[in-house]
Design a protein around this motif. Sequence first.
Motif, PDB file in Angstrom:
ATOM      1  N   GLY A  45       0.779  -1.226   0.000  1.00 28.59           N
ATOM      2  CA  GLY A  45       0.000   0.000   0.000  1.00 28.59           C
ATOM      3  C   GLY A  45       0.813   1.278   0.000  1.00 28.59           C
ATOM      4  O   GLY A  45       0.293   2.357   0.277  1.00 28.59           O
ATOM      5  N   VAL A  46       2.099   1.170  -0.333  1.00 24.04           N
ATOM      6  CA  VAL A  46       2.992   2.319  -0.271  1.00 24.04           C
ATOM      7  C   VAL A  46       2.972   3.144  -1.558  1.00 24.04           C
ATOM      8  O   VAL A  46       2.992   4.373  -1.533  1.00 24.04           O
ATOM      9  N   ILE A  47       2.957   2.453  -2.701  1.00 19.42           N
ATOM     10  CA  ILE A  47       2.937   3.104  -4.012  1.00 19.42           C
ATOM     11  C   ILE A  47       1.928   2.396  -4.909  1.00 19.42           C
ATOM     12  O   ILE A  47       1.364   1.364  -4.515  1.00 19.42           O
ATOM     13  N   LYS A  48       1.745   2.919  -6.105  1.00 20.67           N
ATOM     14  CA  LYS A  48       0.917   2.245  -7.102  1.00 20.67           C
ATOM     15  C   LYS A  48       1.612   2.357  -8.451  1.00 20.67           C
ATOM     16  O   LYS A  48       2.060   3.433  -8.843  1.00 20.67           O
ATOM     17  N   LEU A  49       1.722   1.222  -9.144  1.00 19.96           N
ATOM     18  CA  LEU A  49       2.376   1.208 -10.446  1.00 19.96           C
ATOM     19  C   LEU A  49       1.379   1.487 -11.566  1.00 19.96           C
ATOM     20  O   LEU A  49       0.169   1.344 -11.387  1.00 19.96           O
ATOM     21  N   LYS A  50       1.900   1.874 -12.707  1.00 17.97           N
ATOM     22  CA  LYS A  50       1.062   2.119 -13.875  1.00 17.97           C
ATOM     23  C   LYS A  50       0.358   0.836 -14.290  1.00 17.97           C
ATOM     24  O   LYS A  50       0.891  -0.266 -14.102  1.00 17.97           O
ATOM     25  N   ASP A  51      -0.816   0.940 -14.855  1.00 25.28           N
ATOM     26  CA  ASP A  51      -1.541  -0.229 -15.352  1.00 25.28           C
ATOM     27  C   ASP A  51      -0.748  -0.884 -16.483  1.00 25.28           C
ATOM     28  O   ASP A  51      -0.163  -0.201 -17.333  1.00 25.28           O
ATOM     29  N   GLY A  52      -0.730  -2.215 -16.469  1.00 21.55           N
ATOM     30  CA  GLY A  52      -0.070  -2.946 -17.544  1.00 21.55           C
ATOM     31  C   GLY A  52       1.438  -2.915 -17.510  1.00 21.55           C
ATOM     32  O   GLY A  52       2.094  -3.240 -18.495  1.00 21.55           O
ATOM     33  N   VAL A  53       1.992  -2.524 -16.372  1.00 19.64           N
ATOM     34  CA  VAL A  53       3.448  -2.435 -16.271  1.00 19.64           C
ATOM     35  C   VAL A  53       4.077  -3.815 -16.447  1.00 19.64           C
ATOM     36  O   VAL A  53       3.521  -4.836 -16.030  1.00 19.64           O
ATOM     37  N   LYS A  54       5.238  -3.868 -17.109  1.00 14.56           N
ATOM     38  CA  LYS A  54       5.909  -5.130 -17.408  1.00 14.56           C
ATOM     39  C   LYS A  54       7.004  -5.433 -16.376  1.00 14.56           C
ATOM     40  O   LYS A  54       7.296  -4.630 -15.502  1.00 14.56           O
ATOM     41  N   THR A  55       7.596  -6.604 -16.532  1.00 16.04           N
ATOM     42  CA  THR A  55       8.606  -7.044 -15.560  1.00 16.04           C
ATOM     43  C   THR A  55       9.890  -6.222 -15.619  1.00 16.04           C
ATOM     44  O   THR A  55      10.771  -6.390 -14.786  1.00 16.04           O
ATOM     45  N   THR A  56       9.998  -5.355 -16.606  1.00 17.76           N
ATOM     46  CA  THR A  56      11.173  -4.491 -16.696  1.00 17.76           C
ATOM     47  C   THR A  56      10.914  -3.132 -16.039  1.00 17.76           C
ATOM     48  O   THR A  56      11.646  -2.170 -16.267  1.00 17.76           O
ATOM     49  N   ALA A  57       9.880  -3.044 -15.216  1.00 20.04           N
ATOM     50  CA  ALA A  57       9.493  -1.773 -14.594  1.00 20.04           C
ATOM     51  C   ALA A  57      10.608  -1.203 -13.730  1.00 20.04           C
ATOM     52  O   ALA A  57      11.374  -1.931 -13.095  1.00 20.04           O
ATOM     53  N   THR A  58      10.695   0.128 -13.704  1.00 19.23           N
ATOM     54  CA  THR A  58      11.609   0.843 -12.827  1.00 19.23           C
ATOM     55  C   THR A  58      10.794   1.870 -12.047  1.00 19.23           C
ATOM     56  O   THR A  58       9.567   1.939 -12.182  1.00 19.23           O
ATOM     57  N   VAL A  89       6.162   4.197 -11.591  1.00 17.57           N
ATOM     58  CA  VAL A  89       5.295   4.444 -10.432  1.00 17.57           C
ATOM     59  C   VAL A  89       4.265   5.515 -10.817  1.00 17.57           C
ATOM     60  O   VAL A  89       4.626   6.621 -11.225  1.00 17.57           O
ATOM     61  N   ALA A  90       2.995   5.170 -10.692  1.00 17.41           N
ATOM     62  CA  ALA A  90       1.925   6.095 -11.070  1.00 17.41           C
ATOM     63  C   ALA A  90       1.439   6.919  -9.891  1.00 17.41           C
ATOM     64  O   ALA A  90       0.969   8.046 -10.056  1.00 17.41           O
TER      65      ALA A  90
END
Length: 272
Positions: free
Chosen positions: A155-168, A172-173
């Motif tokens: 519950g600390v952050i939220k990633l962009k929808d559809g983010v892939k395994t190469t996310a950095t 972070v959305a």
Amino acid sequence: MKKVTKAIGLTLVAASLLVSAACSKTEAQALDSKKITIGVTGGPHQQIADQVKKLAKKDGIDITVKVFNDYNTPNTALDQHDLDSNNYQTLPFLKQQVEDKNYKITDVFKTVAFPMGIYANSLKNVSELKKGDKIAVPNDPSNEYRALKLFESAGVIKLKDGVKTTATKKDVAENKLDLQIVELEASQLPSQLDEVAAAAINTNFAMGAGLSINDDAIYHEKIKNNPYPNYFVVRTENKQDKIIDKLEKYYHSDTIHTYIEKEFKGSVVPAF
């Protein structure tokens, strides 16, 4: 005329030998059925490999365990024939390495899972994070994604929808606390806990620093049916070799299963 014919004949023979030599260099070589080198990271993988080595020795199979302290070198060594196999990585990490570096290596069987945890020196819960705090994650692609997903799950952050395994951290959305996300080499994270409020640390490196996922992590992935099992990996040309079946039986034996459960008490769990 005879001299010319002889010269041509010798040239053709030489050319044939060169072609044969070239073919022999590229021809797949089966692994020795009685001798194999396994690359592992230091800590649990090394300890488990040492136990497997004992089982194999009873059957006359000699295992050499080679220890590495980073996540990149073991795959390079395997691809370049400096190792026969390795055991230390998750499938997303392996696939990313194969895609990025065109390695001719592949997974052959699951071994164990290392639930990732969030650790902190001065916090007892992720809810204690304050505005502007620093949090740290591994900087290699698949582990950074995994760490970011762990912080998202907490519950600390939220990633962009559809983010892939190469996310950095750029993926972070939502970051309501304006947390500073620090990307560091995975093995360095435990030593940086005094410099950040919290860090997502791979279990092998956490254990190396004396941290236990059950006693010290303020949040962690699920332990049973963990979604990130590690795999035993070989060169693609060797995936059907006889010794691989033997190694799988050792790794999946009741002896090794019991050893893992007793020795690591949930920080490392069988994935078979």
